[in-house]
Design a protein around this motif. Structure first.
Motif, mmCIF file in Angstrom:
data_model
loop_
_atom_site.group_PDB
_atom_site.id
_atom_site.type_symbol
_atom_site.label_atom_id
_atom_site.label_comp_id
_atom_site.label_asym_id
_atom_site.label_seq_id
_atom_site.Cartn_x
_atom_site.Cartn_y
_atom_site.Cartn_z
ATOM 1 N N ALA A 14 -20.182 7.150 -32.562
ATOM 2 C CA ALA A 14 -19.705 6.451 -31.364
ATOM 3 C C ALA A 14 -18.975 7.413 -30.436
ATOM 4 C CB ALA A 14 -18.789 5.295 -31.765
ATOM 5 N N THR A 15 -18.223 8.361 -31.026
ATOM 6 C CA THR A 15 -17.516 9.349 -30.205
ATOM 7 C C THR A 15 -18.507 10.255 -29.466
ATOM 8 O OG1 THR A 15 -15.656 9.331 -31.763
ATOM 9 C CG2 THR A 15 -15.831 11.214 -30.281
ATOM 10 N N SER A 16 -19.545 10.690 -30.178
ATOM 11 C CA SER A 16 -20.564 11.529 -29.534
ATOM 12 C C SER A 16 -21.275 10.761 -28.421
ATOM 13 C CB SER A 16 -21.574 12.006 -30.581
ATOM 14 O OG SER A 16 -20.938 12.781 -31.584
ATOM 15 N N ARG A 17 -21.579 9.502 -28.699
ATOM 16 C CA ARG A 17 -22.234 8.698 -27.671
ATOM 17 C C ARG A 17 -21.347 8.543 -26.432
ATOM 18 N NH1 ARG A 17 -21.428 3.752 -26.287
ATOM 19 N NH2 ARG A 17 -20.194 3.326 -28.166
ATOM 20 N N LEU A 61 -19.975 10.084 -20.702
ATOM 21 C CA LEU A 61 -19.129 10.738 -19.702
ATOM 22 C C LEU A 61 -19.889 11.854 -18.977
ATOM 23 C CD1 LEU A 61 -15.759 10.970 -21.683
ATOM 24 C CD2 LEU A 61 -16.335 9.385 -19.839
ATOM 25 N N GLN A 62 -20.655 12.642 -19.742
ATOM 26 C CA GLN A 62 -21.449 13.698 -19.106
ATOM 27 C C GLN A 62 -22.507 13.117 -18.178
ATOM 28 O OE1 GLN A 62 -23.029 16.285 -22.118
ATOM 29 N NE2 GLN A 62 -21.022 16.919 -22.871
ATOM 30 N N LEU A 63 -23.135 12.030 -18.595
ATOM 31 C CA LEU A 63 -24.129 11.387 -17.742
ATOM 32 C C LEU A 63 -23.511 10.894 -16.446
ATOM 33 C CD1 LEU A 63 -26.271 9.347 -20.301
ATOM 34 C CD2 LEU A 63 -27.065 11.192 -18.818
ATOM 35 N N SER A 112 -31.914 13.300 -17.651
ATOM 36 C CA SER A 112 -32.984 12.728 -18.475
ATOM 37 C C SER A 112 -32.815 13.122 -19.948
ATOM 38 C CB SER A 112 -34.345 13.181 -17.964
ATOM 39 O OG SER A 112 -34.547 12.743 -16.636
ATOM 40 N N ASP A 113 -32.499 14.417 -20.187
ATOM 41 C CA ASP A 113 -32.299 14.870 -21.562
ATOM 42 C C ASP A 113 -31.104 14.161 -22.207
ATOM 43 O OD1 ASP A 113 -34.435 16.551 -21.203
ATOM 44 O OD2 ASP A 113 -33.196 18.316 -20.728
ATOM 45 N N LEU A 114 -30.038 14.005 -21.462
ATOM 46 C CA LEU A 114 -28.851 13.342 -22.000
ATOM 47 C C LEU A 114 -29.115 11.852 -22.262
ATOM 48 C CD1 LEU A 114 -25.934 14.941 -19.936
ATOM 49 C CD2 LEU A 114 -26.552 15.363 -22.330
ATOM 50 N N GLU A 115 -29.909 11.244 -21.424
ATOM 51 C CA GLU A 115 -30.238 9.830 -21.651
ATOM 52 C C GLU A 115 -31.021 9.644 -22.939
ATOM 53 O OE1 GLU A 115 -32.249 8.592 -18.154
ATOM 54 O OE2 GLU A 115 -30.404 8.139 -17.038
ATOM 55 N N VAL A 116 -31.939 10.598 -23.244
ATOM 56 C CA VAL A 116 -32.685 10.525 -24.508
ATOM 57 C C VAL A 116 -31.733 10.685 -25.694
ATOM 58 C CG1 VAL A 116 -34.438 11.654 -25.912
ATOM 59 C CG2 VAL A 116 -34.825 11.345 -23.453
ATOM 60 N N GLN A 117 -30.832 11.660 -25.615
ATOM 61 C CA GLN A 117 -29.854 11.844 -26.683
ATOM 62 C C GLN A 117 -28.943 10.621 -26.819
ATOM 63 O OE1 GLN A 117 -27.726 15.525 -26.193
ATOM 64 N NE2 GLN A 117 -29.587 16.743 -25.950
ATOM 65 N N HIS A 118 -28.602 10.040 -25.693
ATOM 66 C CA HIS A 118 -27.737 8.859 -25.717
ATOM 67 C C HIS A 118 -28.420 7.692 -26.425
ATOM 68 C CE1 HIS A 118 -25.955 5.135 -24.080
ATOM 69 N NE2 HIS A 118 -24.811 5.825 -24.172
ATOM 70 N N GLN A 119 -29.681 7.505 -26.156
ATOM 71 C CA GLN A 119 -30.419 6.422 -26.820
ATOM 72 C C GLN A 119 -30.532 6.665 -28.331
ATOM 73 O OE1 GLN A 119 -34.170 6.129 -24.809
ATOM 74 N NE2 GLN A 119 -33.290 5.278 -22.912
ATOM 75 N N THR A 120 -30.762 7.961 -28.684
ATOM 76 C CA THR A 120 -30.850 8.293 -30.109
ATOM 77 C C THR A 120 -29.528 8.011 -30.825
ATOM 78 O OG1 THR A 120 -32.488 10.012 -29.624
ATOM 79 C CG2 THR A 120 -31.358 10.115 -31.760
ATOM 80 N N LEU A 121 -28.437 8.457 -30.228
ATOM 81 C CA LEU A 121 -27.117 8.213 -30.821
ATOM 82 C C LEU A 121 -26.785 6.728 -30.888
ATOM 83 C CD1 LEU A 121 -24.954 11.078 -29.266
ATOM 84 C CD2 LEU A 121 -25.762 10.872 -31.615
ATOM 85 N N GLN A 122 -27.197 6.010 -29.884
ATOM 86 C CA GLN A 122 -26.933 4.574 -29.882
ATOM 87 C C GLN A 122 -27.685 3.877 -31.016
ATOM 88 O OE1 GLN A 122 -27.735 2.746 -26.104
ATOM 89 N NE2 GLN A 122 -26.610 0.871 -26.629
ATOM 90 N N GLY A 123 -28.939 4.333 -31.253
ATOM 91 C CA GLY A 123 -29.706 3.772 -32.371
ATOM 92 C C GLY A 123 -29.072 4.102 -33.712
#
Length: 263
Positions: A52-55, A60-62, A103-114
């Motif tokens: 959750a912290t990483s997400r 914030l970066q997004l 775009s790259d951060l959004e993909v990482q965000h979705q992965t972390l959220q999952g």
């Protein structure tokens, strides 16, 4: 030699297993298992918190990149309005680079959220299992404690408990020792009476007393012998008087006979 070593190893393991089984307390084992499950649950929760912290950092970066992208778009628009097409082109080029990062951060965000959702679900399931285990653990501990108390009470009443066995053995040893002492005391009295053992207490009889006792015992035998002779000499009537023992002449006849024999 190999067979002997295997046999010794088997005996050692069997004895060790028996000792461990005797020393093991199921309640302590259950508490230890429950503690381990709580530690595992704590690790899962810590993992959820880390994800959750990483997400949140990615979010914030997004937000920052999206803000910079909007700013570059606005700057390019103003530059184009002022006739500075070169500046507008540079602003849009930088904006395109930021959009790729977004775009790259959004993909990482979705992965972390999952991953966060999976860990959260796992933590909830593990929490439910831990709660169920805790309830079962307390039930088993209460049942075991009650059974243990009941067994101890039953053993106490039946006298088969270890403590009662020790008491019984102590009583048996005391009785055996008492009987042995009594037998020893009786044997010593007999030895003292027969003169085979000297009496060191100073109360032993001397030789004169012993001789007097012997003469007295011999006199009784002689008197009994004379009485029997008188009964045989006097016939049935004398025997009847001797048996009755109440006739006045019964005590005199043996004396006269005794004097006759002595003459």
């Amino acid at each position: 030699m190999s067979g002997v070593m295997k046999r010794m190893g088997m005996i050692f393991r069997a004895k060790a297993n028996k000792a461990l089984d005797r020393a093991e307390d199921p309640r302590e084992t259950l508490d230890y298992s429950y503690q381990k499950q709580l530690e595992l649950l704590q690790k899962v929760r810590r993992g959820v918190a880390d994800v959750a912290t990483s997400r949140k950092r990615l979010e914030l970066q997004l937000n920052q990149l999206q803000g910079q992208s909007a700013k570059l778009e606005e700057q390019g628009r103003k530059a184009l309005a002022l006739g500075r097409e070169d500046l507008a082109r540079e602003a849009l080029s930088r904006r395109a680079s930021l959009q790729q990062q977004v775009s790259d951060l959004e993909v990482q965000h979705q992965t972390l959220q999952g991953e966060e959702e999976k860990l959260t679900l796992a933590a909830q399931r593990l929490q439910a299992k831990v709660d169920a285990f805790r309830t079962k653990k307390e039930t088993i501990k209460a049942t075991y404690t009650a059974a243990q108390a009941q067994t101890r009470i039953a053993e106490s009443f039946s006298g088969i408990s270890e403590e009662m066995s020790d008491v019984g053995l102590a009583i048996q040893r005391a009785e055996d020792k008492t009987a042995q002492l009594q037998a020893r005391a009786g044997a010593i009295d007999e030895l003292l009476a027969s003169g085979a053992l000297d009496d060191q207490s100073g109360l032993a009889r001397d030789d004169i007393q012993t001789e007097l006792d012997r003469l007295s015992g011999g006199t009784d035998v002689e008197l009994e012998l004379q009485r029997m002779k008188a009964e045989l000499a006097g016939g049935p009537s004398a025997q009847q008087q001797a048996l009755e023992g109440g006739a006045p002449g019964a005590g005199q006849q043996p004396q006269g006979q005794h004097r006759f024999d002595k003459q």
